[in-house]
Scaffold this motif. Sequence first.
Motif, short mmCIF file in Angstrom:
data_model
loop_
_atom_site.label_atom_id
_atom_site.label_comp_id
_atom_site.label_asym_id
_atom_site.label_seq_id
_atom_site.Cartn_x
_atom_site.Cartn_y
_atom_site.Cartn_z
N VAL A 95 5.61 -8.44 -5.25
CA VAL A 95 5.50 -6.97 -5.33
C VAL A 95 4.13 -6.58 -5.88
CG1 VAL A 95 6.44 -4.89 -6.43
CG2 VAL A 95 7.98 -6.66 -5.55
N GLN A 123 8.03 2.82 -8.55
CA GLN A 123 7.98 2.17 -7.25
C GLN A 123 8.11 0.65 -7.39
OE1 GLN A 123 4.29 2.87 -5.16
NE2 GLN A 123 5.06 2.08 -3.21
N TYR A 150 16.71 -6.74 -11.32
CA TYR A 150 16.87 -5.44 -11.96
C TYR A 150 15.99 -5.35 -13.20
CZ TYR A 150 19.08 -1.42 -14.19
OH TYR A 150 19.31 -0.21 -14.79
N ASP A 181 11.68 -0.24 -8.11
CA ASP A 181 12.48 -0.09 -6.88
C ASP A 181 12.28 -1.29 -5.95
OD1 ASP A 181 13.40 2.35 -7.79
OD2 ASP A 181 12.04 3.55 -6.52
N GLU A 182 11.05 -1.75 -5.82
CA GLU A 182 10.76 -2.91 -4.97
C GLU A 182 11.39 -4.18 -5.53
OE1 GLU A 182 9.32 -3.27 -1.96
OE2 GLU A 182 9.19 -1.09 -1.83
N LEU A 190 14.16 -4.28 -7.26
CA LEU A 190 15.59 -4.18 -7.00
C LEU A 190 15.92 -4.60 -5.57
CD1 LEU A 190 18.30 -3.51 -8.27
CD2 LEU A 190 17.95 -1.12 -7.62
N LYS A 191 15.03 -4.31 -4.63
CA LYS A 191 15.23 -4.75 -3.24
C LYS A 191 15.27 -6.28 -3.15
CE LYS A 191 12.94 -0.75 -1.14
NZ LYS A 191 11.73 -0.29 -0.44
N ARG A 192 14.69 -6.92 -4.14
CA ARG A 192 14.67 -8.39 -4.20
C ARG A 192 15.73 -8.92 -5.18
NH1 ARG A 192 10.19 -6.07 -2.85
NH2 ARG A 192 8.69 -7.07 -1.46
N ASN A 193 16.68 -8.04 -5.52
CA ASN A 193 17.80 -8.38 -6.42
C ASN A 193 17.36 -8.74 -7.83
OD1 ASN A 193 19.83 -7.96 -4.43
ND2 ASN A 193 19.27 -9.92 -3.52
#
Length: 200
Positions: free
Chosen positions: A192, A142, A153, A145-146, A148-151
């Motif tokens: 996050v 999780q 990786y 994934d969060e 990645l939402k913030r660019n």
Amino acid sequence: RSKYDALVFVDECHSTGFFGPTGRGTPEYFGVEERVDIVNSTLGKALGGATGGYTSASASIISTLRNKARPYLFSNSVAPAVVGASLKAFELITSSSDLVDKVAANTKRFRTRMVDAGFNVLGDEAHPICPVLLGDARLATQFADEMLKRNIYVIGFSFPVVPRGQARIRVQLSAAHSLDEVDRCVDAFIEVGKQLDVIQ
């Protein structure tokens, strides 16, 4: 080494090119290069190649490996382009410490800010592979994934790659990162981390 009349073998796949004052790896970092008989490493990771590796040792050890080592006897040669890129990478790290210094600065900035924010960052404080311990496998996924939402990786690692209950986010710092990018990454971790109640 002398106590047991043994040779010292070091697997440098996670330190060649960026660890130690000139990027020569763990033996250089600890000042024990003269005590190591065999070094095995990769042409990937910090050296930029996608495949291949190498073993360095005395001529007699290399001769034995060439004639007796099954992986050597039954493997394909490294592609010429990878050999050329790897030779250039070795040239770059042996001609200047600029790239090694930049990785060290990025690593220090990341680790210092992360620990100050309340994260548990595993491993040697000078190593640019920075495992951020979270414990729970679902949380690690999780969290990644969060990010990645913030660019950003990053990879979540959990059992069976690491022991059960020691899930983590693996971060790899590079000389290609700017300090601003390192700060942006840490800022995202903090955001996050608070969102998922990992830190206060």
